[in-house]
Design an enzyme around this catalytic site. Structure first.
Site, PDB file in Angstrom:
ATOM      1  N   HIS A  81       0.832  -1.205   0.000  1.00  0.00           N
ATOM      2  CA  HIS A  81       0.000   0.000   0.000  1.00  0.00           C
ATOM      3  C   HIS A  81       0.867   1.256   0.000  1.00  0.00           C
ATOM      4  CE1 HIS A  81      -3.168   2.849   0.914  1.00  0.00           C
ATOM      5  NE2 HIS A  81      -4.049   1.896   0.754  1.00  0.00           N
ATOM      6  N   GLY A 162       4.458  21.072  12.180  1.00  0.00           N
ATOM      7  CA  GLY A 162       5.533  20.189  12.585  1.00  0.00           C
ATOM      8  C   GLY A 162       6.855  20.506  11.918  1.00  0.00           C
ATOM      9  N   PRO A 168      13.442   9.424   8.417  1.00  0.00           N
ATOM     10  CA  PRO A 168      13.161   8.240   7.603  1.00  0.00           C
ATOM     11  C   PRO A 168      12.494   7.109   8.383  1.00  0.00           C
ATOM     12  CG  PRO A 168      15.519   8.451   8.016  1.00  0.00           C
ATOM     13  CD  PRO A 168      14.877   9.725   8.474  1.00  0.00           C
TER      14      PRO A 168
END
Length: 295
Positions: A81, A162, A168
């Site tokens: 997905h 933010g 990562p």
């Protein structure tokens, strides 16, 4: 005194196999009521459906975002997905126009808190998008979290809340307010993923299909099948039963699967001779699931 409006939220987390992680994130959403969890290892994804009053739901989403960021590492992610974050998307859902304003306010509150308190870059998408290139999730997800990190570093994009850099491990979060969206999977009785991708390409709005239809074709190694995975933004404009019939004309269907909850009207007319995976009308129809919350 009138109670604040009841809203839904459907946060998606990029983990579909680790039961301990999935359960811990689900528990972190309190005080919101956890109505459903749909996990899929082939997708590498869990979809949580929450219900809560305005004023409570934003805090529940922040708590879940913190837990997901602590437990999910995108660098080892497995699943088909598309995604850009450990706590990937967090839509707040309104069930009628009367609660739309409350949902928008709660989504904006959640977005600001996820950015400030959880320390994750947040992009507003859909009807809350501040710029055209944020409107579609697909444009933000193109190339995955690595490409999103590059675009941020190059100054091509800027999050709405933010930090301006992408970790990562945790990635970014996409937030919006919206009416119910029907997330629905059609498992084909074949493992021909090229066929599934071709069907999806023809169904989706960008390929000339019906308005509001998003679709991708995926391989499901765990089931030995190919799948057409759908998001319908308006089930009245694009009736699910008609879309399933279109798919059936192109390929044999093994099974249907509702992801999360849907209004009863959205499932009307589906073929009774095709099984629907793990479907429970008391739990998966919005009208039934909310009765205990509203009581």
């Amino acid at each position: 005194m009138t109670a604040p409006p009841l809203l839904l939220a459907v946060p998606n987390v990029s983990e579909g196999a680790n039961g301990e992680t999935i359960d811990a994130i689900g528990a972190a959403f309190g005080p919101a009521a956890l109505l459903d969890v749909h996990s899929d290892p082939d997708h590498g994804r869990s979809v949580y459906t929450l219900a809560g009053r305005q004023g409570d739901l934003a805090g529940a989403l922040v708590s879940g975002a913190r837990e997901a960021a602590a437990r999910v590492d995108l660098r080892g992610h497995a699943g088909a997905h598309p995604h850009v974050g450990a706590f990937d998307v967090a839509p707040v859902v309104y069930l009628d126009d009367g609660t739309r304003g409350a949902a928008i306010a709660e989504a904006l509150t959640a977005a600001a808190l996820i950015g400030d308190d959880a320390g994750l870059p947040v992009f507003l998408y859909g009807e809350l998008a501040m710029s055209p290139d944020h409107r579609e999730r697909s444009s933000l997800r193109h190339g995955g979290s690595a490409e999103l990190a590059r675009r941020l570093a190059a100054g091509e994009l800027e999050p709405d809340y933010g930090p301006r850099e992408l970790d990562p491990k945790t990635g970014a979060v996409l937030v919006t307010a919206r009416p119910p969206l029907i997330a629905f999977n059609v498992d084909l009785a074949t493992d021909d993923v090229d066929l599934a991708k071709a069907i999806a390409a023809d169904l989706r709005e960008s390929g000339g299909g019906r308005p509001g239809v998003r679709a991708i074709g995926l391989a499901l190694p765990a089931r030995g099948r190919a799948q057409v995975s759908l998001n319908l933004h308006d089930h009245q404009t694009a009736p699910l039963a008609e879309i399933v019939a279109e798919i059936a004309r192109r390929a044999p269907i093994a099974e249907l699967e509702l992801v999360g909850l849907a209004p009863a009207a959205a499932l009307e007319g589906l073929p009774e001779d095709i099984p629907m995976r793990d479907f429970d009308p008391q739990r998966h129809l919005i009208e039934n699931a909310l009765r205990s919350i509203e009581a």
